[in-house]
Design an enzyme around this catalytic site. Structure first.
Site, PDB file in Angstrom:
ATOM      1  N   CYS A 136       0.914  -1.301  -0.067  1.00  0.00           N
ATOM      2  CA  CYS A 136      -0.194  -0.048  -0.060  1.00  0.00           C
ATOM      3  C   CYS A 136       0.966   1.250  -0.048  1.00  0.00           C
ATOM      4  O   CYS A 136       1.389   1.514   1.077  1.00  0.00           O
ATOM      5  CB  CYS A 136      -0.869  -0.067   1.239  1.00  0.00           C
ATOM      6  SG  CYS A 136      -1.875   1.475   1.409  1.00  0.00           S
ATOM      7  N   CYS A 139      -0.187   4.246   2.268  1.00  0.00           N
ATOM      8  CA  CYS A 139      -0.184   3.799   3.870  1.00  0.00           C
ATOM      9  C   CYS A 139       1.346   4.308   4.260  1.00  0.00           C
ATOM     10  O   CYS A 139       1.595   4.629   5.098  1.00  0.00           O
ATOM     11  CB  CYS A 139      -0.660   2.435   4.063  1.00  0.00           C
ATOM     12  SG  CYS A 139      -1.898   1.715   3.524  1.00  0.00           S
ATOM     13  N   ASP A 140       2.273   3.458   3.381  1.00  0.00           N
ATOM     14  CA  ASP A 140       3.608   3.051   3.947  1.00  0.00           C
ATOM     15  C   ASP A 140       4.698   4.279   3.139  1.00  0.00           C
ATOM     16  O   ASP A 140       5.681   4.323   3.323  1.00  0.00           O
ATOM     17  CB  ASP A 140       3.901   1.951   3.849  1.00  0.00           C
ATOM     18  CG  ASP A 140       2.885   0.963   4.655  1.00  0.00           C
ATOM     19  OD1 ASP A 140       2.534   1.683   5.778  1.00  0.00           O
ATOM     20  OD2 ASP A 140       2.919  -0.060   4.310  1.00  0.00           O
TER      21      ASP A 140
END
Ligand SMILES: Cc1cc2nc3c(=O)[nH]c(=O)nc-3n(C[C@H](O)[C@H](O)[C@H](O)COP(=O)(O)OP(=O)(O)OC[C@H]3O[C@@H](n4cnc5c(N)ncnc54)[C@H](O)[C@@H]3O)c2cc1C
Lengths: 317, 115
Positions: A136, A139-140
């Protein structure tokens, strides 16, 4: 332990399964929805849904909760976090057991198990998840500010995410197993014209290396079979989706070569009384709207099957 | 600043210190409202019934107060949200990075806190 009987058991509580649940429970069918994770399916993985008609914008989390609450309100029983250990779908009364020892039977089954991100299945992948390997970018991505990373894949998601990750990373190596990309031309052009992106075609990762966290990958050139290491901090993997049908493999339900469920136009599988809906089906387009549509069709046909079965039983008495 | 989930939240570093000093078993999931974090909050929500001896909490990763989780030595190699930390008697006994499924979470809960 006692076996509890239902008119219909739905396996999977994504949009397809929850919609089927709404239709069946509203028609007064005794309905159970089982899920191995949490209700919502892939919708929960979606930050913002802007293409669900009638709702301009909603988070996947909120839409999942709405659909789950609606199915419950109409009377569906729901069990999440379950693991199905045994199935018998061929008999007239279908049955299944869970790892917690509970067992259920039903006149009809609706398979709505959706799909999941494909993993590479390469040594080290599980160990370094969250310690360098991610699925992701939104997200990261910010953990990789000024770091060197790789993106694996050759479709639109891989191309688009490689470009978006250049906001953070100092260098992005795009690794793809074929000699060409599968994404749209504009996505490929954007990736190719980005100075931070280096493209390795005809290549695959053979191992993820490091101690506490990922520090390098070993890559194989698929034309020359030469192997070499790339030092980096992160790898993002976007290599498509696969159907969640592992528990059906080698059983009576007909799957195609991609392990997707094959049905007729009533969304009934080759086994009478077993229907299927959503992303796990052999079909071209996979969206929430298509899953909801499949859930409706499968539920209405399952309802017809239940009614016909009950009429036959009444005629015999 | 707290996450919009039905879980109980950790609001500040002091608040977390109070929670872990008052509760024997605490699980804190520190993340955002993103695809890797939401399934973990969902699983925690469902486990609350079953694991009444565990205090389940979430914390907003972007809150400055979340340094109390972000800077833990146990999280030093973490590069994936959420950071999930398990405390027993005020001490960190386990920590995970990125999404975890129900079996992964319950195996830690069972091992560290008992059934
Ligand atoms: C990141 C991302 C963003 C997306 N964005 C959009 C978007 O903006 N708009 C849009 O329309 N679509 C979007 N999609 C696609 C959409 O989410 C899917 O098409 C849709 O969720 C499919 O619904 P489904 O019910 O068939 O399956 P899923 O949503 O995959 O749900 C299947 C459920 O079955 C459960 N399950 C699986 N195996 C088992 C088993 N053996 N036993 C019990 N339960 C099981 C799973 O836990 C899951 O909850 C997106 C997908 C992703 C991954």
């Amino acid at each position: 332990m006692e076996t509890v009987h239902y008119d219909s058991i739905i396996i999977g509580a994504g949009p397809a399964g929850l919609t089927a649940g709404v239709y069946l429970a509203r028609a007064k069918a005794k309905t159970l929805i089982l899920d191995s994770g949490v209700a919502g399916g892939q919708m929960i993985l979606t930050h913002e849904i802007a293409n669900y008609p009638g709702i301009e914008s909603i988070s996947g989390y909120a839409l999942s909760n709405n659909m789950r609450n609606q199915a419950k309100k109409f009377g569906c029983d729901m069990l999440s976090g379950v693991s199905i250990t045994q199935i018998d779908f061929e008999s007239e009364i279908k049955s299944l057991s869970l790892s917690n020892g509970k067992s259920f039977s039903a006149d009809t089954i609706i398979l709505a198990t959706g799909g999941r991100s494909r993993t590479l299945g390469v040594p080290g992948e599980a160990n370094f998840k969250g310690r360098g390997i991610s699925y992701c970018a939104t997200c990261d991505g910010d953990f990789f500010q000024d770091k060197e990373i790789a993106v694996v894949g050759g479709g639109n998601t891989a191309l688009e995410e490689a470009v978006s990750l250049t906001k953070y990373a100092s260098k992005v190596t795009l690794i793809h197993q074929f000699d060409h990309f599968q994404g749209f031309k504009h996505a490929e052009d954007e990736a190719r014209s980005n100075e931070k992106i280096h493209i390795n075609l005809n290549s695959r990762i053979v191992s993820f290396n490091g101690e506490d966290k990922l520090t390098s990958i070993t890559v194989e050139n698929l034309l020359t079979h030469e192997q070499y290491d790339i030092g980096l901090d992160g790898v993002f993997i976007f290599i498509g989706y696969e159907a969640n049908t592992d528990f059906l493999q080698g059983r009576c339900i007909h799957l195609n070569e991609r392990q997707e469920i094959v049905t007729d136009n009533k969304l009934q599988t080759n086994v009478p009384g077993v229907f299927a809906a959503g992303d796990a089906l052999a079909k071209r387009f996979r969206q929430i709207t298509t899953a909801v549509s499949d859930g409706t069709i499968a539920a209405l046909n399952a309802m017809e099957y239940i009614n016909q079965k009950k009429q036959k039983e009444a005629a015999h008495q | 600043m707290v996450l919009p989930t039905p879980l109980k939240h950790v609001e500040t570093a002091d608040h977390l210190n109070k929670i872990i000093s008052e509760n024997e078993n605490v699980m804190v999931c520190c993340g955002r409202m993103g695809p890797m974090c939401i399934p973990v909050y969902g699983i925690m929500e469902e486990l609350q019934e079953e694991y009444k001896h565990v205090d389940f909490r979430d914390m907003l990763f972007d809150s400055p107060e979340a340094h109390i989780i972000r800077n833990l030595p146990e999280c030093s190699s973490f590069m994936g949200l959420p950071f999930t930390v398990y405390y027993k008697n005020g001490k960190v006994v386990a920590a995970t990075s990125s999404i975890q499924n129900r079996d992964q979470i319950t195996s830690i809960l069972d091992k560290e806190f008992g059934k």
